[in-house]
Design a protein around this motif. Sequence first.
Motif, short mmCIF file in Angstrom:
data_model
loop_
_atom_site.label_atom_id
_atom_site.label_comp_id
_atom_site.label_asym_id
_atom_site.label_seq_id
_atom_site.Cartn_x
_atom_site.Cartn_y
_atom_site.Cartn_z
N LEU A 55 29.56 -8.64 35.27
CA LEU A 55 30.00 -8.93 36.64
C LEU A 55 29.53 -7.87 37.62
N GLY A 56 29.45 -6.63 37.17
CA GLY A 56 29.04 -5.53 38.04
C GLY A 56 27.55 -5.28 38.08
N GLY A 57 26.79 -6.09 37.36
CA GLY A 57 25.34 -5.90 37.36
C GLY A 57 24.89 -4.68 36.58
N LEU A 58 25.74 -4.18 35.69
CA LEU A 58 25.37 -3.04 34.85
C LEU A 58 24.62 -3.47 33.60
N ASP A 59 24.69 -4.77 33.29
CA ASP A 59 24.00 -5.36 32.15
C ASP A 59 23.55 -6.75 32.57
N GLU A 60 22.57 -7.30 31.86
CA GLU A 60 22.06 -8.62 32.20
C GLU A 60 22.59 -9.65 31.22
N PRO A 61 22.98 -10.82 31.73
CA PRO A 61 23.47 -11.86 30.82
C PRO A 61 22.33 -12.49 30.03
N VAL A 66 25.45 -14.37 37.90
CA VAL A 66 26.53 -13.65 38.56
C VAL A 66 26.17 -13.52 40.02
N SER A 67 27.14 -13.78 40.90
CA SER A 67 26.94 -13.62 42.34
C SER A 67 28.00 -12.67 42.89
N MET A 68 27.55 -11.79 43.75
CA MET A 68 28.43 -10.82 44.40
C MET A 68 28.23 -10.98 45.90
N ARG A 85 26.24 -3.11 44.61
CA ARG A 85 27.38 -2.68 43.78
C ARG A 85 28.10 -1.50 44.44
N ASN A 86 27.35 -0.55 44.98
CA ASN A 86 27.96 0.62 45.62
C ASN A 86 28.79 0.21 46.82
N ARG A 87 28.33 -0.77 47.58
CA ARG A 87 29.06 -1.22 48.77
C ARG A 87 30.21 -2.16 48.45
N THR A 88 30.12 -2.84 47.32
CA THR A 88 31.02 -3.96 47.07
C THR A 88 32.05 -3.72 45.98
N LEU A 89 31.69 -3.04 44.91
CA LEU A 89 32.57 -2.90 43.76
C LEU A 89 32.95 -1.46 43.51
#
Length: 180
Positions: A55-61, A66-68, A85-89
């Motif tokens: 969900l955080g884009g730290l790994d690829e499915p 995944v949309s943020m 990710r820095n701005r959102t999560l």
Amino acid sequence: MNDIVLSCTGLCKTYQQGKYAVEILRDIDFQVKKGERVAIVGASGSGKSTFLHLLGGLDEPTAGSVSMNGQVLAELSGTACDALRNRTLGFVYQFHHLLPEFTAVENVMIPALIARTPRGDARKRAEELLSLPFIASITDTLKAYQYSKRCNVLRVMGEACKWGKRGATINSINRSEERR
């Protein structure tokens, strides 16, 4: 206006272990709306951390998307995904990943500095957060590891609150079998 801040569709994750495929997540559809609080609850090893990393884009499915904030992570460059990710999560890890050589204020400032917030503004916001009544016992002269969980939460709050935005909260809760 779309109130969905985080979503996934058909999300799958499989790891190869030699000749075996180990399926961790299968065909998950999930969404979080602005202002929602969500808990991901499961036994140790059930895939909670894998799910959060995806969900955080730290790994690829392996499959799915995944949309943020309406942006499909797979369509972004690594740098653009990192910036989003820095701005959102904000991540609050079980292990705090704080830098023990830094003070509490400096650790809370880190996400804002990564986002290129001027140092003075980042320090002011960190000090405001650290002066909240439930955190007031932390001072700039104390090393952050003494209050690591609080500082970790404040790093996330600094990004979410700084800028007056109300996002969503997702917690991962590890439930052991005997506590069920």
